[in-house]
Design an enzyme around this catalytic site. Structure first.
Site, mmCIF file in Angstrom:
data_model
loop_
_atom_site.group_PDB
_atom_site.id
_atom_site.type_symbol
_atom_site.label_atom_id
_atom_site.label_comp_id
_atom_site.label_asym_id
_atom_site.label_seq_id
_atom_site.Cartn_x
_atom_site.Cartn_y
_atom_site.Cartn_z
ATOM 1 N N CYS A 2 -15.203 -96.810 -65.431
ATOM 2 C CA CYS A 2 -15.018 -96.283 -64.092
ATOM 3 C C CYS A 2 -15.582 -94.869 -64.035
ATOM 4 O O CYS A 2 -15.921 -94.284 -65.052
ATOM 5 C CB CYS A 2 -13.540 -96.259 -63.742
ATOM 6 S SG CYS A 2 -12.765 -97.842 -64.030
ATOM 7 N N ARG A 27 -22.086 -96.107 -61.623
ATOM 8 C CA ARG A 27 -21.270 -96.515 -62.779
ATOM 9 C C ARG A 27 -20.462 -97.761 -62.434
ATOM 10 O O ARG A 27 -20.550 -98.757 -63.097
ATOM 11 C CB ARG A 27 -20.311 -95.391 -63.171
ATOM 12 C CG ARG A 27 -21.005 -94.194 -63.763
ATOM 13 C CD ARG A 27 -20.009 -93.089 -63.955
ATOM 14 N NE ARG A 27 -19.075 -93.403 -65.028
ATOM 15 C CZ ARG A 27 -19.260 -93.071 -66.287
ATOM 16 N NH1 ARG A 27 -20.345 -92.436 -66.643
ATOM 17 N NH2 ARG A 27 -18.370 -93.370 -67.191
ATOM 18 N N TRP A 73 -14.275 -100.086 -61.719
ATOM 19 C CA TRP A 73 -14.777 -101.399 -62.136
ATOM 20 C C TRP A 73 -13.610 -102.063 -62.848
ATOM 21 O O TRP A 73 -13.122 -101.559 -63.854
ATOM 22 C CB TRP A 73 -15.963 -101.239 -63.079
ATOM 23 C CG TRP A 73 -16.586 -102.522 -63.501
ATOM 24 C CD1 TRP A 73 -17.497 -103.246 -62.812
ATOM 25 C CD2 TRP A 73 -16.365 -103.228 -64.734
ATOM 26 N NE1 TRP A 73 -17.859 -104.357 -63.528
ATOM 27 C CE2 TRP A 73 -17.177 -104.372 -64.710
ATOM 28 C CE3 TRP A 73 -15.561 -103.002 -65.850
ATOM 29 C CZ2 TRP A 73 -17.215 -105.288 -65.740
ATOM 30 C CZ3 TRP A 73 -15.596 -103.910 -66.884
ATOM 31 C CH2 TRP A 73 -16.419 -105.040 -66.825
ATOM 32 N N ASN A 99 -10.377 -93.343 -66.572
ATOM 33 C CA ASN A 99 -11.466 -94.191 -67.063
ATOM 34 C C ASN A 99 -11.118 -94.548 -68.501
ATOM 35 O O ASN A 99 -10.921 -93.670 -69.328
ATOM 36 C CB ASN A 99 -12.791 -93.416 -67.007
ATOM 37 C CG ASN A 99 -13.934 -94.222 -67.604
ATOM 38 O OD1 ASN A 99 -13.890 -95.454 -67.658
ATOM 39 N ND2 ASN A 99 -14.968 -93.534 -68.050
ATOM 40 N N GLY A 100 -11.030 -95.851 -68.787
ATOM 41 C CA GLY A 100 -10.693 -96.276 -70.146
ATOM 42 C C GLY A 100 -9.694 -97.412 -70.099
ATOM 43 O O GLY A 100 -9.508 -98.050 -69.049
ATOM 44 N N GLU A 471 -36.996 -107.637 -73.603
ATOM 45 C CA GLU A 471 -36.691 -106.590 -72.625
ATOM 46 C C GLU A 471 -37.072 -107.045 -71.209
ATOM 47 O O GLU A 471 -36.330 -106.805 -70.249
ATOM 48 C CB GLU A 471 -37.416 -105.297 -73.030
ATOM 49 C CG GLU A 471 -37.259 -104.119 -72.087
ATOM 50 C CD GLU A 471 -35.814 -103.669 -71.862
ATOM 51 O OE1 GLU A 471 -34.895 -104.166 -72.544
ATOM 52 O OE2 GLU A 471 -35.602 -102.841 -70.958
ATOM 53 N N LYS A 475 -34.473 -107.417 -67.977
ATOM 54 C CA LYS A 475 -34.666 -106.815 -66.644
ATOM 55 C C LYS A 475 -34.542 -107.887 -65.558
ATOM 56 O O LYS A 475 -33.890 -107.692 -64.552
ATOM 57 C CB LYS A 475 -36.050 -106.166 -66.512
ATOM 58 C CG LYS A 475 -36.379 -104.957 -67.351
ATOM 59 C CD LYS A 475 -35.421 -103.834 -67.318
ATOM 60 C CE LYS A 475 -34.400 -103.979 -68.408
ATOM 61 N NZ LYS A 475 -33.652 -102.824 -68.805
ATOM 62 N N GLU A 478 -30.854 -109.063 -65.166
ATOM 63 C CA GLU A 478 -29.920 -108.056 -64.654
ATOM 64 C C GLU A 478 -29.986 -107.885 -63.138
ATOM 65 O O GLU A 478 -28.962 -107.728 -62.492
ATOM 66 C CB GLU A 478 -30.230 -106.686 -65.286
ATOM 67 C CG GLU A 478 -29.786 -106.558 -66.706
ATOM 68 C CD GLU A 478 -30.157 -105.195 -67.267
ATOM 69 O OE1 GLU A 478 -31.360 -104.914 -67.418
ATOM 70 O OE2 GLU A 478 -29.246 -104.410 -67.548
ATOM 71 N N HIS A 494 -39.118 -125.744 -81.415
ATOM 72 C CA HIS A 494 -37.858 -126.072 -82.100
ATOM 73 C C HIS A 494 -36.724 -126.343 -81.107
ATOM 74 O O HIS A 494 -35.557 -126.310 -81.494
ATOM 75 C CB HIS A 494 -37.478 -124.951 -83.070
ATOM 76 C CG HIS A 494 -38.494 -124.782 -84.157
ATOM 77 N ND1 HIS A 494 -38.656 -125.697 -85.162
ATOM 78 C CD2 HIS A 494 -39.428 -123.832 -84.352
ATOM 79 C CE1 HIS A 494 -39.649 -125.305 -85.956
ATOM 80 N NE2 HIS A 494 -40.130 -124.172 -85.476
ATOM 81 N N LYS A 592 -23.512 -98.922 -65.916
ATOM 82 C CA LYS A 592 -24.509 -98.126 -66.637
ATOM 83 C C LYS A 592 -24.020 -97.787 -68.037
ATOM 84 O O LYS A 592 -24.754 -97.919 -69.000
ATOM 85 C CB LYS A 592 -24.801 -96.851 -65.843
ATOM 86 C CG LYS A 592 -25.888 -95.976 -66.455
ATOM 87 C CD LYS A 592 -27.232 -96.619 -66.299
ATOM 88 C CE LYS A 592 -28.352 -95.820 -66.921
ATOM 89 N NZ LYS A 592 -29.553 -96.659 -67.124
HETATM 90 C C1 F6R Z 1 -30.271 -102.785 -69.715
HETATM 91 C C2 F6R Z 1 -29.155 -101.891 -69.885
HETATM 92 C C3 F6R Z 1 -28.130 -102.216 -70.920
HETATM 93 C C4 F6R Z 1 -28.015 -101.035 -71.881
HETATM 94 C C5 F6R Z 1 -26.885 -101.253 -72.887
HETATM 95 C C6 F6R Z 1 -26.813 -100.123 -73.899
HETATM 96 O O1 F6R Z 1 -31.067 -102.443 -68.626
HETATM 97 O O2 F6R Z 1 -29.079 -100.903 -69.231
HETATM 98 O O3 F6R Z 1 -28.431 -103.384 -71.606
HETATM 99 O O4 F6R Z 1 -29.247 -100.892 -72.531
HETATM 100 O O5 F6R Z 1 -25.676 -101.340 -72.208
HETATM 101 O O6 F6R Z 1 -26.622 -98.902 -73.266
HETATM 102 P P1 F6R Z 1 -26.850 -97.543 -74.035
HETATM 103 O O7 F6R Z 1 -28.304 -97.438 -74.369
HETATM 104 O O8 F6R Z 1 -26.404 -96.485 -73.075
HETATM 105 O O9 F6R Z 1 -26.015 -97.586 -75.273
#
Ligand code: F6R
Length: 597
Positions: A2, A27, A73, A99-100, A471, A475, A478, A494, A592
């Site tokens: 949060c 966030r 969240w 937050n936590g 990657e 994207k 997500e 396979h 995030k």
């Molecule tokens: C992908 C994304 C997440 C972060 C993951 C790790 O677009 O944003 O998969 O890469 O949660 O986050 P960090 O790098 O902050 O540890």
């Protein structure tokens, strides 16, 4: 997961809290709320996004020059008004934003119920204001009640606490959750993340685990919450501008950040050498090296593993943080390089703690100054990519990859291998990304229109092409919500080949290098099952003849390919999302910073 903010000063608190909440909204965003004090508590909270809540409740219209606010969240309890923060105690004395996660909340709740406290939400948080007010009712002051209460909490928490018994201060506590304090002129702020308070102050005090801060108009005092001992702290100056954290003309942060990649890489390459040599020596000393990360950062680690092996003859293991405990052998001869954009990812922090408990040495690579990971590490390196607001990581991937490629080159140099030529190529990376960005967008936009309604998209690559497609698929998943699956092209036969049928889109990433010819065979293999192949390759590559769609890139040296080849996939994910009428900056169910395990 949060976001929390707070303000105490001479101005009306609510408009500032609302503005800070909006800056944090990336966030979390299933509900939000504000509490201010003006004689007594004023509380407004609701389920939904902040803009919607503001429309109905007029959040800025609340009296008082002190307040706390929250964007939630859900972890304990569904998104709803009653579960939204701030939470008050049963006697209306204390309000808390959190937050936590409180692990022992059931036990505490049962204890408090026996003391005539009652509960109106399903959250773990509600025990906190009640526990504090329990001590206040026993005759203790606000600060000592907070300290007593916090000692009883198990779990992770960043807390903003206000009380009508001492209505001129905010108490702030931190354990395993991010928190910064902003020091202004006659006003003090708190926030989970720096962009929330950037328009108001650039002077920031970072709170460590186990610390409590008392925020008042005149400034901040920091203490250890166990002992009450004062900790002297100097504010650090933040160099980010407000504009850096805003959209600067782009319709979405996601697009802005995709286009910021050349600058981010430039900044990383400029700043990296300072710590790079130390990091290279640090890793060379170890018998075993793990690159530990999650999500996009893990994909950067996979690129690093490849580059370290090929360029520096230096074998490492890239491990997903949440798998580290079960799958890795760790001892005093082990070095861990933890990679995390936010520096707050709970799984990565946990892996670090486990590694340290076995005597391993830990270095980290992050984007956020003063983040939790930096405090747990023996050696700290930054990518200096600037704030990344969009939930999906784009420019920080490019920055991480650039830093790690430079690291591979430094290790090669220290081992007496020739890496000069590669370093020269790497310095041209910002220019390469810039030219990809200027060339591919029209083609990618037309692909987005054609493939926006696909049910599945498969992505294949070999060698360095594999982390690139991983990657790319992340994207797509997500933000488009289209099922996207990446696999090493050689793995198709396979099993996954059975899913390829007429019209299934398959993106084939074909960088220069030894795997090129074999990629052509894999393209033919999926075409034979009816797939529509979208190839991403160099301008003159013959691959063009084998694919229905072709995204043409400038010639990019193989080891630099992740920096160029990821761009069309980032843009494709963005444009499909916009075509589908979804918001790329606010993907559903994602955060995030993933600060819970
Ligand atoms: C992908 C994304 C997440 C972060 C993951 C790790 O677009 O944003 O998969 O890469 O949660 O986050 P960090 O790098 O902050 O540890």
């Amino acid at each position: 997961m949060c976001g929390i903010v707070g303000y105490v000063g001479k101005k009306k608190a609510a408009p500032i809290l609302l503005d800070s909440l909006k800056r944090l909204e990336y966030r979390e965003y299933d509900s939000a709320g504000i509490a201010t004090i003006d004689g007594h508590f004023h509380v407004k909270k609701e389920k939904g996004k902040i803009a919607e809540i503001d429309k109905t409740l007029d959040l800025a219209d609340m009296p008082g020059e002190i307040g706390i606010a929250h964007t939630r969240w859900a972890t304990h309890g569904v998104p709803s008004k009653k579960n939204a923060h701030p939470h008050l105690d049963s006697f209306g004395k204390v309000a808390v934003v959190h937050n936590g996660i409180i692990e022992n909340y059931v036990e505490l709740r049962n204890f408090l119920k026996k003391q005539k406290h009652f509960f109106t939400s399903d959250t773990d948080t509600e025990v906190i204001p009640n526990l504090i007010s329990y001590f206040i009712r026993k005759g203790k002051g606000f600060e000592s009640s907070v300290r007593e209460a916090v000692k009883k909490l198990r779990g992770s928490f960043a807390l903003g606490i206000v009380s009508v018994v001492e209505p001129d201060k905010i108490l702030v506590v931190r354990k395993d959750s991010p928190l910064v304090i902003g020091v202004g002129n006659g006003e003090t702020f708190l926030a989970s993340d720096i962009p929330a308070i950037l328009p108001y102050t650039k002077k920031v005090v970072v709170l460590e685990d186990g610390e409590l801060a008392i925020l008042a108009k005149g400034g901040v005092v920091v203490k250890k919450f166990e002992t009450g001992k004062i900790v002297r702290k100097r504010p650090v100056a933040i160099t980010w501008t407000v504009e850096m954290a805003e959209k600067t003309g782009y319709p979405h942060f996601t697009l802005k950040e995709i286009f910021q990649q050349p600058d981010a890489v430039q900044d990383t390459l400029r700043a990296a050498p300072e710590e790079l040599k130390n990091l290279a020596k640090f890793l060379l000393k170890a018998k075993r090296v793990y690159l530990v990360a999650c999500g996009t950062s893990n994909h950067a680690a996979l690129v690093a593993k490849y580059a370290l092996a090929k360029l520096a003859d230096f074998p490492t293991e890239a491990v997903i943080s949440s798998e580290f405990q079960e799958s890795c052998r760790v001892d005093r001869d082990t070095a861990v390089l933890a990679i995390s954009q936010s520096g707050e990812t709970a799984d990565t922090l946990k892996a670090i703690k486990i590694a340290k408990s076995h005597g391993a040495k830990v270095a980290c690579l992050t984007n956020v100054v003063g983040s939790s990971i930096t405090r747990e590490s023996d050696l700290v390196c930054y990518i200096f990519a600037g704030p990344e607001i969009s939930v999906v990581a784009t420019k920080t991937f490019a920055a991480q990859v650039s830093f790690l490629l430079l690291l591979a080159s430094k290790i090669a140099e220290l081992k007496g291998l020739n890496s000069k030529e590669f370093e020269k190529d790497l310095n041209a990376a910002p220019k390469i990304i810039r030219s990809v960005l200027s060339e591919v967008e029209p083609k990618v936009k037309s692909l987005a229109k054609k493939y926006k309604n696909s049910r599945h998209i498969y992505l294949i690559g070999r060698g360095l092409g594999y982390p690139i497609v991983l990657e790319g698929a992340l994207k797509l998943k997500e933000i488009t919500y289209v099922h996207s699956e990446a696999l090493p092209a050689g793995e198709l036969k396979h099993g996954t080949l059975a899913l390829i049928e007429k019209g299934t889109p398959v993106i084939a990433v074909v960088p220069l290098g030894e795997s090129r010819a074999r990629m052509v065979s894999n393209i033919e293999e999926v075409k034979a099952r009816g797939a529509t192949v979208i190839a991403i390759a160099s301008k003159d590559d013959e691959v063009k003849k084998h694919a229905e769609e072709f995204v043409s890139l400038p010639k990019i040296e193989e080891l630099l390919s992740p920096l160029g080849y990821i761009v069309p996939m980032q843009l494709l994910a963005y444009h499909i999302t916009v075509e589908r009428g979804q918001d790329p900056d606010r993907p559903r169910s994602l955060a995030k910073s993933v600060t819970v395990e």
